[in-house]
Design a protein around this motif. Sequence first.
Motif, PDB file in Angstrom:
ATOM      1  N   TYR A 205       0.848  -1.185   0.000  1.00  0.00           N
ATOM      2  CA  TYR A 205       0.000   0.000   0.000  1.00  0.00           C
ATOM      3  C   TYR A 205       0.885   1.237   0.000  1.00  0.00           C
ATOM      4  CZ  TYR A 205      -3.327   3.453   1.738  1.00  0.00           C
ATOM      5  OH  TYR A 205      -4.102   4.559   1.897  1.00  0.00           O
ATOM      6  N   ARG A 206       0.615   2.187  -0.878  1.00  0.00           N
ATOM      7  CA  ARG A 206       1.467   3.369  -1.032  1.00  0.00           C
ATOM      8  C   ARG A 206       0.744   4.680  -0.697  1.00  0.00           C
ATOM      9  NH1 ARG A 206       6.180   1.075  -0.927  1.00  0.00           N
ATOM     10  NH2 ARG A 206       6.580  -0.340  -2.629  1.00  0.00           N
ATOM     11  N   GLY A 207      -0.465   4.616  -0.162  1.00  0.00           N
ATOM     12  CA  GLY A 207      -1.212   5.831   0.140  1.00  0.00           C
ATOM     13  C   GLY A 207      -0.976   6.324   1.557  1.00  0.00           C
ATOM     14  N   TYR A 208      -1.802   7.299   1.961  1.00  0.00           N
ATOM     15  CA  TYR A 208      -1.723   7.842   3.312  1.00  0.00           C
ATOM     16  C   TYR A 208      -1.958   6.729   4.327  1.00  0.00           C
ATOM     17  CZ  TYR A 208      -3.235  10.129   7.587  1.00  0.00           C
ATOM     18  OH  TYR A 208      -3.371  10.506   8.904  1.00  0.00           O
ATOM     19  N   GLN A 209      -1.135   6.686   5.369  1.00  0.00           N
ATOM     20  CA  GLN A 209      -1.327   5.741   6.466  1.00  0.00           C
ATOM     21  C   GLN A 209      -0.755   6.339   7.742  1.00  0.00           C
ATOM     22  OE1 GLN A 209      -0.118   1.663   5.861  1.00  0.00           O
ATOM     23  NE2 GLN A 209      -0.198   1.208   8.042  1.00  0.00           N
TER      24      GLN A 209
ATOM     25  N   HIS B 248      -4.696   1.475  16.196  1.00  0.00           N
ATOM     26  CA  HIS B 248      -5.613   2.125  15.261  1.00  0.00           C
ATOM     27  C   HIS B 248      -4.798   2.452  14.011  1.00  0.00           C
ATOM     28  CE1 HIS B 248      -8.834   2.828  18.226  1.00  0.00           C
ATOM     29  NE2 HIS B 248      -7.824   2.910  19.074  1.00  0.00           N
ATOM     30  N   VAL B 249      -5.267   1.990  12.872  1.00  0.00           N
ATOM     31  CA  VAL B 249      -4.600   2.262  11.599  1.00  0.00           C
ATOM     32  C   VAL B 249      -5.577   3.063  10.744  1.00  0.00           C
ATOM     33  CG1 VAL B 249      -3.570   1.254   9.526  1.00  0.00           C
ATOM     34  CG2 VAL B 249      -3.266   0.127  11.744  1.00  0.00           C
ATOM     35  N   PHE B 250      -5.138   4.244  10.316  1.00  0.00           N
ATOM     36  CA  PHE B 250      -5.954   5.121   9.492  1.00  0.00           C
ATOM     37  C   PHE B 250      -5.362   5.159   8.088  1.00  0.00           C
ATOM     38  CE2 PHE B 250      -6.127   6.550  13.873  1.00  0.00           C
ATOM     39  CZ  PHE B 250      -7.487   6.601  14.101  1.00  0.00           C
ATOM     40  N   LEU B 251      -6.199   4.857   7.097  1.00  0.00           N
ATOM     41  CA  LEU B 251      -5.753   4.832   5.703  1.00  0.00           C
ATOM     42  C   LEU B 251      -6.462   5.890   4.883  1.00  0.00           C
ATOM     43  CD1 LEU B 251      -5.853   0.965   5.258  1.00  0.00           C
ATOM     44  CD2 LEU B 251      -3.842   2.376   5.727  1.00  0.00           C
ATOM     45  N   GLY B 252      -7.049   6.836   5.535  1.00  0.00           N
ATOM     46  CA  GLY B 252      -7.786   7.891   4.863  1.00  0.00           C
ATOM     47  C   GLY B 252      -8.987   8.266   5.695  1.00  0.00           C
TER      48      GLY B 252
END
Length: 87
Positions: free
Chosen positions: A8-12, A24-28
């Motif tokens: 995965y290459r997006g916001y994290q 807690h993991v936020f991906l967007g």
Amino acid sequence: MMSDEPKYRGYQENKYDADHDVMHVFLGSQRDSSSEEVRKNIFVTRNDYTEAIVGFIILDFKEKNQQLVELLYPQFDFSIGYYSDGK
């Protein structure tokens, strides 16, 4: 266990609560999303419209579930304190 899934290459952003052993993991954006328990104490949050994964809540993270979630979702980084702006 190897995966053909690309990283995965997006916001994290990962936030670990040591007092309660919760990751807690936020991906967007968590807006318009729902969480579902996919394994005991592992919740996946998905966008209600696209069904894309937008986060995780992992209870008993260090005690029991860190290795399991890393096996189930190898495309994501579950390191404590991990942050990527996706650029």
